[in-house]
Design a protein around this motif. Structure first.
Motif, PDB file in Angstrom:
ATOM      1  N   ALA A  17      -3.431 -32.688  76.328  1.00 23.87           N
ATOM      2  CA  ALA A  17      -2.142 -32.783  75.673  1.00 23.87           C
ATOM      3  C   ALA A  17      -1.082 -32.683  76.782  1.00 23.87           C
ATOM      4  O   ALA A  17      -1.379 -32.918  77.952  1.00 23.87           O
ATOM      5  N   ASP A  18       0.149 -32.327  76.446  1.00 24.63           N
ATOM      6  CA  ASP A  18       1.172 -32.226  77.499  1.00 24.63           C
ATOM      7  C   ASP A  18       0.835 -31.138  78.514  1.00 24.63           C
ATOM      8  O   ASP A  18       1.026 -31.299  79.711  1.00 24.63           O
ATOM      9  N   CYS A  19       0.346 -29.999  78.033  1.00 22.33           N
ATOM     10  CA  CYS A  19      -0.203 -28.932  78.888  1.00 22.33           C
ATOM     11  C   CYS A  19       0.747 -28.477  79.985  1.00 22.33           C
ATOM     12  O   CYS A  19       0.338 -28.265  81.131  1.00 22.33           O
ATOM     13  N   GLY A  20       2.029 -28.356  79.633  1.00 19.35           N
ATOM     14  CA  GLY A  20       2.990 -27.806  80.574  1.00 19.35           C
ATOM     15  C   GLY A  20       3.527 -28.789  81.590  1.00 19.35           C
ATOM     16  O   GLY A  20       4.211 -28.371  82.544  1.00 19.35           O
ATOM     17  N   THR A  21       3.258 -30.078  81.419  1.00 19.61           N
ATOM     18  CA  THR A  21       3.718 -31.062  82.401  1.00 19.61           C
ATOM     19  C   THR A  21       5.123 -31.576  82.096  1.00 19.61           C
ATOM     20  O   THR A  21       5.644 -32.427  82.831  1.00 19.61           O
ATOM     21  N   GLY A  22       5.725 -31.111  81.029  1.00 19.32           N
ATOM     22  CA  GLY A  22       7.095 -31.494  80.725  1.00 19.32           C
ATOM     23  C   GLY A  22       7.286 -32.973  80.439  1.00 19.32           C
ATOM     24  O   GLY A  22       8.332 -33.545  80.769  1.00 19.32           O
ATOM     25  N   GLY A  23       6.293 -33.599  79.831  1.00 21.85           N
ATOM     26  CA  GLY A  23       6.376 -35.010  79.507  1.00 21.85           C
ATOM     27  C   GLY A  23       5.925 -35.939  80.612  1.00 21.85           C
ATOM     28  O   GLY A  23       5.805 -37.157  80.401  1.00 21.85           O
ATOM     29  N   LEU A  24       5.672 -35.404  81.801  1.00 23.86           N
ATOM     30  CA  LEU A  24       5.283 -36.252  82.932  1.00 23.86           C
ATOM     31  C   LEU A  24       3.916 -36.890  82.727  1.00 23.86           C
ATOM     32  O   LEU A  24       3.696 -38.047  83.102  1.00 23.86           O
ATOM     33  N   LEU A  25       2.980 -36.145  82.119  1.00 15.47           N
ATOM     34  CA  LEU A  25       1.649 -36.711  81.893  1.00 15.47           C
ATOM     35  C   LEU A  25       1.720 -37.837  80.863  1.00 15.47           C
ATOM     36  O   LEU A  25       1.072 -38.882  81.027  1.00 15.47           O
ATOM     37  N   GLU A  26       2.497 -37.646  79.818  1.00 18.20           N
ATOM     38  CA  GLU A  26       2.648 -38.696  78.815  1.00 18.20           C
ATOM     39  C   GLU A  26       3.207 -39.964  79.448  1.00 18.20           C
ATOM     40  O   GLU A  26       2.737 -41.077  79.168  1.00 18.20           O
ATOM     41  N   GLN A  27       4.213 -39.821  80.294  1.00 17.99           N
ATOM     42  CA  GLN A  27       4.798 -40.990  80.948  1.00 17.99           C
ATOM     43  C   GLN A  27       3.802 -41.659  81.879  1.00 17.99           C
ATOM     44  O   GLN A  27       3.700 -42.885  81.922  1.00 17.99           O
ATOM     45  N   ALA A  28       3.033 -40.840  82.612  1.00 17.67           N
ATOM     46  CA  ALA A  28       2.036 -41.397  83.517  1.00 17.67           C
ATOM     47  C   ALA A  28       0.972 -42.175  82.758  1.00 17.67           C
ATOM     48  O   ALA A  28       0.560 -43.270  83.171  1.00 17.67           O
ATOM     49  N   CYS A  29       0.527 -41.631  81.628  1.00 19.41           N
ATOM     50  CA  CYS A  29      -0.487 -42.325  80.831  1.00 19.41           C
ATOM     51  C   CYS A  29       0.064 -43.631  80.278  1.00 19.41           C
ATOM     52  O   CYS A  29      -0.644 -44.650  80.237  1.00 19.41           O
ATOM     53  N   ALA A  30       1.328 -43.617  79.856  1.00 18.27           N
ATOM     54  CA  ALA A  30       1.942 -44.845  79.369  1.00 18.27           C
ATOM     55  C   ALA A  30       2.012 -45.882  80.490  1.00 18.27           C
ATOM     56  O   ALA A  30       1.734 -47.065  80.284  1.00 18.27           O
ATOM     57  N   ASP A  31       2.389 -45.434  81.685  1.00 15.77           N
ATOM     58  CA  ASP A  31       2.472 -46.339  82.835  1.00 15.77           C
ATOM     59  C   ASP A  31       1.109 -46.946  83.166  1.00 15.77           C
ATOM     60  O   ASP A  31       1.022 -48.112  83.561  1.00 15.77           O
ATOM     61  N   MET A  32       0.050 -46.139  83.017  1.00 19.73           N
ATOM     62  CA  MET A  32      -1.294 -46.599  83.355  1.00 19.73           C
ATOM     63  C   MET A  32      -1.975 -47.345  82.214  1.00 19.73           C
ATOM     64  O   MET A  32      -3.040 -47.923  82.399  1.00 19.73           O
ATOM     65  N   GLY A  33      -1.372 -47.307  81.027  1.00 20.34           N
ATOM     66  CA  GLY A  33      -1.958 -47.977  79.882  1.00 20.34           C
ATOM     67  C   GLY A  33      -3.185 -47.284  79.324  1.00 20.34           C
ATOM     68  O   GLY A  33      -4.098 -47.940  78.832  1.00 20.34           O
ATOM     69  N   VAL A  34      -3.198 -45.946  79.383  1.00 24.33           N
ATOM     70  CA  VAL A  34      -4.303 -45.188  78.809  1.00 24.33           C
ATOM     71  C   VAL A  34      -3.756 -44.240  77.743  1.00 24.33           C
ATOM     72  O   VAL A  34      -2.612 -43.788  77.816  1.00 24.33           O
ATOM     73  N   GLU A  35      -4.583 -43.939  76.746  1.00 26.09           N
ATOM     74  CA  GLU A  35      -4.186 -43.035  75.681  1.00 26.09           C
ATOM     75  C   GLU A  35      -4.459 -41.589  76.079  1.00 26.09           C
ATOM     76  O   GLU A  35      -5.308 -41.306  76.916  1.00 26.09           O
ATOM     77  N   MET A  36      -3.730 -40.663  75.436  1.00 27.91           N
ATOM     78  CA  MET A  36      -3.953 -39.240  75.648  1.00 27.91           C
ATOM     79  C   MET A  36      -3.834 -38.529  74.305  1.00 27.91           C
ATOM     80  O   MET A  36      -3.441 -39.117  73.299  1.00 27.91           O
ATOM     81  N   VAL A  37      -4.187 -37.261  74.290  1.00 22.00           N
ATOM     82  CA  VAL A  37      -4.137 -36.465  73.063  1.00 22.00           C
ATOM     83  C   VAL A  37      -2.692 -36.095  72.746  1.00 22.00           C
ATOM     84  O   VAL A  37      -1.929 -35.727  73.641  1.00 22.00           O
ATOM     85  N   ALA A  38      -2.314 -36.191  71.498  1.00 25.44           N
ATOM     86  CA  ALA A  38      -0.973 -35.818  71.072  1.00 25.44           C
ATOM     87  C   ALA A  38      -0.822 -34.307  71.034  1.00 25.44           C
ATOM     88  O   ALA A  38      -1.784 -33.576  70.794  1.00 25.44           O
ATOM     89  N   GLY A  39       0.406 -33.835  71.273  1.00 23.99           N
ATOM     90  CA  GLY A  39       0.693 -32.424  71.111  1.00 23.99           C
ATOM     91  C   GLY A  39       1.035 -31.715  72.395  1.00 23.99           C
ATOM     92  O   GLY A  39       0.878 -32.258  73.487  1.00 23.99           O
ATOM     93  N   PRO A  40       1.488 -30.462  72.282  1.00 24.05           N
ATOM     94  CA  PRO A  40       1.907 -29.714  73.460  1.00 24.05           C
ATOM     95  C   PRO A  40       0.769 -29.129  74.272  1.00 24.05           C
ATOM     96  O   PRO A  40       0.880 -28.992  75.494  1.00 24.05           O
TER      97      PRO A  40
END
Length: 216
Positions: free
Chosen positions: A91-114
């Motif tokens: 999930a976000d796991c304390g990355t402040g949205g950076l992991l979500e953005q990185a996954c979007a940039d790479m075109g991979v899915e991730m788990v929703a939630g904090p």
């Protein structure tokens, strides 16, 4: 007939510091936190998802969330050429949205939630509780409490720091993935050591199971 996958979970100490290498089997790769390895492998075995493979980053990265995003980027770049699909079990796991953005940039899915506490309990249920004075444990964190909490905070050497770190907490909530009396007792001991009330909630695999089923 599907063939059940063998249990290849390493011990918790290895998952904490080294993670888990992929087997090279399967067409879908899950890149996950080492703290989720046992639960993910259990779901893979239970559902006969023989096309799924798992690699885990060291669970101790959660003590340094600023390092998680780059570690995930590196893992995706290293492995995506070997698989038809890659998904990230963080999930976000304390990355402040950076992991979500990185996954979007790479075109991979991730788990929703904090974080994993939320998706184990269910995102809506967790948000509705709004428990700002609760300290959470999962099965993994109950087993690895000393490695993740007690020793990194120096409480094994300086117990007087306990009030400074946890003075505003009121209870420890153990979100249990399994019915294990020994693990429940360990979580209760963690609460006692912290001077907190204890509450156990059985979550099972929660929304982690639903997410993996969508990716399967």
């Amino acid at each position: 007939m599907t063939t059940a996958q063998p249990d290849r979970s390493p011990d918790d100490a290895t998952l904490t510091t080294e993670g888990l290498a992929p087997s090279g089997l399967g067409r879908v790769l899950l890149i996950a936190c080492g703290a989720l390895a046992r639960e993910i492998l259990a779901l893979i075995r239970m559902n006969g998802w023989t096309h799924m493979d798992l690699t885990c980053l060291p669970a101790i990265l959660h003590n340094h969330p600023e390092k998680i995003t780059d570690a995930v980027r590196t893992a995706v770049a290293e492995h995506r050429g070997d698989y038809a699909r890659v998904a990230v079990v963080y999930a976000d796991c304390g990355t402040g949205g950076l992991l979500e953005q990185a996954c979007a940039d790479m075109g991979v899915e991730m788990v929703a939630g904090p974080h994993c506490y939320a998706f184990f309990e269910g995102l809506d249920s967790f948000a509705a509780r709004d428990e700002i004075t609760a300290f959470y444990l999962t099965d993994f964190l109950a087993r690895q409490f000393d490695a993740f909490v007690w020793k990194p905070l120096g409480l094994d050497r300086h117990p007087q720091l306990l009030a400074m770190y946890f003075g505003h907490y009121e209870k420890l909530v153990y979100l249990a993935q399994t019915d294990d009396p020994a693990l429940t007792a360990k979580a209760q001991d963690c609460a006692a050591r912290m001077g907190l009330a204890f509450e156990r909630r059985f979550t099972g695999y929660g929304e982690l199971a639903e997410t993996l089923e969508r990716w399967a």
